[in-house]
Design a protein around this motif. Sequence first.
Motif, PDB file in Angstrom:
ATOM      1  N   PRO A  26     -73.413  22.425 -18.838  1.00 37.78           N
ATOM      2  CA  PRO A  26     -73.075  23.063 -20.105  1.00 37.78           C
ATOM      3  C   PRO A  26     -71.880  22.540 -20.753  1.00 37.78           C
ATOM      4  CG  PRO A  26     -73.438  24.689 -18.329  1.00 37.78           C
ATOM      5  CD  PRO A  26     -73.644  23.599 -17.853  1.00 37.78           C
ATOM      6  N   ASP A  27     -70.904  21.952 -19.824  1.00 35.58           N
ATOM      7  CA  ASP A  27     -69.669  21.541 -20.337  1.00 35.58           C
ATOM      8  C   ASP A  27     -69.902  20.335 -20.982  1.00 35.58           C
ATOM      9  OD1 ASP A  27     -68.414  23.503 -18.999  1.00 35.58           O
ATOM     10  OD2 ASP A  27     -67.908  22.276 -17.435  1.00 35.58           O
ATOM     11  N   PHE A  28     -70.975  19.500 -20.804  1.00 33.66           N
ATOM     12  CA  PHE A  28     -71.166  18.068 -21.457  1.00 33.66           C
ATOM     13  C   PHE A  28     -72.155  18.310 -22.774  1.00 33.66           C
ATOM     14  CE2 PHE A  28     -70.550  17.146 -17.024  1.00 33.66           C
ATOM     15  CZ  PHE A  28     -69.276  16.815 -16.870  1.00 33.66           C
ATOM     16  N   MET A  29     -72.374  19.647 -23.079  1.00 34.06           N
ATOM     17  CA  MET A  29     -73.280  19.701 -24.119  1.00 34.06           C
ATOM     18  C   MET A  29     -72.639  19.670 -25.538  1.00 34.06           C
ATOM     19  SD  MET A  29     -75.936  19.572 -22.700  1.00 34.06           S
ATOM     20  CE  MET A  29     -77.165  19.637 -24.262  1.00 34.06           C
ATOM     21  N   VAL A  30     -71.235  20.055 -25.658  1.00 30.83           N
ATOM     22  CA  VAL A  30     -70.394  20.014 -26.917  1.00 30.83           C
ATOM     23  C   VAL A  30     -69.566  19.025 -26.705  1.00 30.83           C
ATOM     24  CG1 VAL A  30     -68.925  21.408 -28.232  1.00 30.83           C
ATOM     25  CG2 VAL A  30     -70.773  22.436 -27.091  1.00 30.83           C
ATOM     26  N   GLU A  31     -69.562  17.970 -27.839  1.00 39.53           N
ATOM     27  CA  GLU A  31     -68.420  16.998 -27.671  1.00 39.53           C
ATOM     28  C   GLU A  31     -67.230  17.331 -27.965  1.00 39.53           C
ATOM     29  OE1 GLU A  31     -69.233  13.778 -27.367  1.00 39.53           O
ATOM     30  OE2 GLU A  31     -71.159  13.422 -27.679  1.00 39.53           O
ATOM     31  N   ASP A  32     -66.370  16.624 -27.186  1.00 39.16           N
ATOM     32  CA  ASP A  32     -64.681  16.813 -27.381  1.00 39.16           C
ATOM     33  C   ASP A  32     -64.423  15.596 -28.492  1.00 39.16           C
ATOM     34  OD1 ASP A  32     -62.097  16.838 -27.163  1.00 39.16           O
ATOM     35  OD2 ASP A  32     -62.163  17.214 -24.997  1.00 39.16           O
ATOM     36  N   GLU A  33     -64.340  16.043 -29.550  1.00 39.19           N
ATOM     37  CA  GLU A  33     -63.942  14.872 -30.564  1.00 39.19           C
ATOM     38  C   GLU A  33     -62.752  14.385 -30.465  1.00 39.19           C
ATOM     39  OE1 GLU A  33     -66.253  13.795 -32.345  1.00 39.19           O
ATOM     40  OE2 GLU A  33     -68.081  15.239 -31.849  1.00 39.19           O
ATOM     41  N   GLU A  34     -61.763  15.202 -30.054  1.00 40.68           N
ATOM     42  CA  GLU A  34     -60.333  14.774 -29.868  1.00 40.68           C
ATOM     43  C   GLU A  34     -60.284  13.630 -28.760  1.00 40.68           C
ATOM     44  OE1 GLU A  34     -56.201  16.426 -28.518  1.00 40.68           O
ATOM     45  OE2 GLU A  34     -57.522  17.801 -29.631  1.00 40.68           O
ATOM     46  N   GLU A  41     -63.365   3.588 -26.541  1.00 42.15           N
ATOM     47  CA  GLU A  41     -63.882   2.377 -25.406  1.00 42.15           C
ATOM     48  C   GLU A  41     -64.871   3.506 -24.558  1.00 42.15           C
ATOM     49  OE1 GLU A  41     -60.636   4.235 -23.267  1.00 42.15           O
ATOM     50  OE2 GLU A  41     -60.858   3.822 -25.138  1.00 42.15           O
ATOM     51  N   LEU A  42     -64.856   4.528 -24.237  1.00 40.07           N
ATOM     52  CA  LEU A  42     -65.848   5.394 -23.654  1.00 40.07           C
ATOM     53  C   LEU A  42     -67.117   5.811 -24.419  1.00 40.07           C
ATOM     54  CD1 LEU A  42     -63.057   7.416 -21.494  1.00 40.07           C
ATOM     55  CD2 LEU A  42     -64.358   5.084 -20.775  1.00 40.07           C
ATOM     56  N   LEU A  43     -68.152   6.108 -23.880  1.00 37.96           N
ATOM     57  CA  LEU A  43     -69.115   6.739 -24.341  1.00 37.96           C
ATOM     58  C   LEU A  43     -69.155   8.031 -24.590  1.00 37.96           C
ATOM     59  CD1 LEU A  43     -72.265   4.745 -22.746  1.00 37.96           C
ATOM     60  CD2 LEU A  43     -71.292   4.209 -24.880  1.00 37.96           C
ATOM     61  N   SER A  44     -69.700   8.786 -26.040  1.00 40.31           N
ATOM     62  CA  SER A  44     -69.437  10.131 -25.968  1.00 40.31           C
ATOM     63  C   SER A  44     -70.776  10.649 -25.153  1.00 40.31           C
ATOM     64  CB  SER A  44     -70.033  10.564 -27.480  1.00 40.31           C
ATOM     65  OG  SER A  44     -71.083  10.039 -27.770  1.00 40.31           O
ATOM     66  N   HIS A  46     -73.081  12.700 -26.188  1.00 40.92           N
ATOM     67  CA  HIS A  46     -74.417  12.116 -26.783  1.00 40.92           C
ATOM     68  C   HIS A  46     -74.814  10.931 -26.470  1.00 40.92           C
ATOM     69  CE1 HIS A  46     -77.614  12.247 -30.057  1.00 40.92           C
ATOM     70  NE2 HIS A  46     -77.131  10.940 -30.336  1.00 40.92           N
ATOM     71  N   GLU A  47     -74.082   9.890 -26.590  1.00 37.32           N
ATOM     72  CA  GLU A  47     -74.362   8.187 -26.269  1.00 37.32           C
ATOM     73  C   GLU A  47     -74.756   8.230 -24.690  1.00 37.32           C
ATOM     74  OE1 GLU A  47     -71.632   5.909 -29.301  1.00 37.32           O
ATOM     75  OE2 GLU A  47     -70.671   7.034 -27.516  1.00 37.32           O
ATOM     76  N   LEU A  48     -74.144   9.023 -23.801  1.00 39.82           N
ATOM     77  CA  LEU A  48     -74.441   9.205 -22.357  1.00 39.82           C
ATOM     78  C   LEU A  48     -75.717   9.526 -22.049  1.00 39.82           C
ATOM     79  CD1 LEU A  48     -71.078  10.048 -20.598  1.00 39.82           C
ATOM     80  CD2 LEU A  48     -72.447   7.779 -20.525  1.00 39.82           C
ATOM     81  N   TYR A  49     -76.079  10.577 -22.799  1.00 35.87           N
ATOM     82  CA  TYR A  49     -77.291  11.354 -22.676  1.00 35.87           C
ATOM     83  C   TYR A  49     -78.464  10.458 -23.154  1.00 35.87           C
ATOM     84  CZ  TYR A  49     -75.739  15.564 -20.453  1.00 35.87           C
ATOM     85  OH  TYR A  49     -75.235  16.744 -19.553  1.00 35.87           O
ATOM     86  N   THR A  50     -78.260   9.821 -24.481  1.00 34.10           N
ATOM     87  CA  THR A  50     -79.097   8.865 -24.958  1.00 34.10           C
ATOM     88  C   THR A  50     -79.404   7.708 -24.195  1.00 34.10           C
ATOM     89  OG1 THR A  50     -78.382   9.596 -27.070  1.00 34.10           O
ATOM     90  CG2 THR A  50     -79.506   7.555 -27.132  1.00 34.10           C
ATOM     91  N   LYS A  51     -78.443   7.304 -23.436  1.00 33.88           N
ATOM     92  CA  LYS A  51     -78.444   6.020 -22.705  1.00 33.88           C
ATOM     93  C   LYS A  51     -79.335   6.530 -21.298  1.00 33.88           C
ATOM     94  CE  LYS A  51     -76.690   2.502 -22.709  1.00 33.88           C
ATOM     95  NZ  LYS A  51     -77.032   1.241 -23.404  1.00 33.88           N
ATOM     96  N   ALA A  52     -79.340   7.759 -20.833  1.00 38.72           N
ATOM     97  CA  ALA A  52     -79.881   8.173 -19.814  1.00 38.72           C
ATOM     98  C   ALA A  52     -81.360   8.445 -19.907  1.00 38.72           C
ATOM     99  CB  ALA A  52     -79.373   9.693 -19.264  1.00 38.72           C
ATOM    100  N   PHE A  53     -81.494   8.981 -21.155  1.00 44.14           N
ATOM    101  CA  PHE A  53     -83.222   8.975 -21.526  1.00 44.14           C
ATOM    102  C   PHE A  53     -83.894   7.750 -21.793  1.00 44.14           C
ATOM    103  CE2 PHE A  53     -81.583  13.133 -23.611  1.00 44.14           C
ATOM    104  CZ  PHE A  53     -81.747  13.789 -22.503  1.00 44.14           C
ATOM    105  N   GLU A  54     -83.088   6.855 -22.138  1.00 45.87           N
ATOM    106  CA  GLU A  54     -83.421   5.308 -22.142  1.00 45.87           C
ATOM    107  C   GLU A  54     -83.904   4.889 -20.888  1.00 45.87           C
ATOM    108  OE1 GLU A  54     -81.933   0.926 -23.764  1.00 45.87           O
ATOM    109  OE2 GLU A  54     -80.815   2.738 -24.417  1.00 45.87           O
ATOM    110  N   LEU A  55     -82.968   5.123 -19.926  1.00 49.69           N
ATOM    111  CA  LEU A  55     -83.116   4.691 -18.563  1.00 49.69           C
ATOM    112  C   LEU A  55     -84.383   5.347 -17.854  1.00 49.69           C
ATOM    113  CD1 LEU A  55     -81.905   3.280 -16.114  1.00 49.69           C
ATOM    114  CD2 LEU A  55     -80.540   5.212 -15.680  1.00 49.69           C
TER     115      LEU A  55
END
Length: 77
Positions: A26-34, A41-44, A46-55
């Motif tokens: 749950p903590d990683f479902m809402v982006e911390d925009e700040e 330089e770090l993936l958001s 959303h980007e991390l989950y997208t990369k995980a689904f690609e993997l």
Amino acid sequence: MMNVMLKGDYWGKPFNFPKPEISIEPDFMVEDEEFNRAHPELLSYHELYTKAFELAGALWHALFDNQLPEYRGAERA
């Protein structure tokens, strides 16, 4: 780590072991925009989950651990 697994070994063969385990929490479902703005330089999330689904699509053997239901006991902010 996910980029290395997607790239494969020296010969480009996929890694069969260890199997990546992706915890959906749950903590990683809402982006911390700040935080994202402060650390471009770090993936958001959303980007991390997208990369995980690609993997998972490339390797066909990633494990997903759904921590979203409360009974699973994941920490909540």
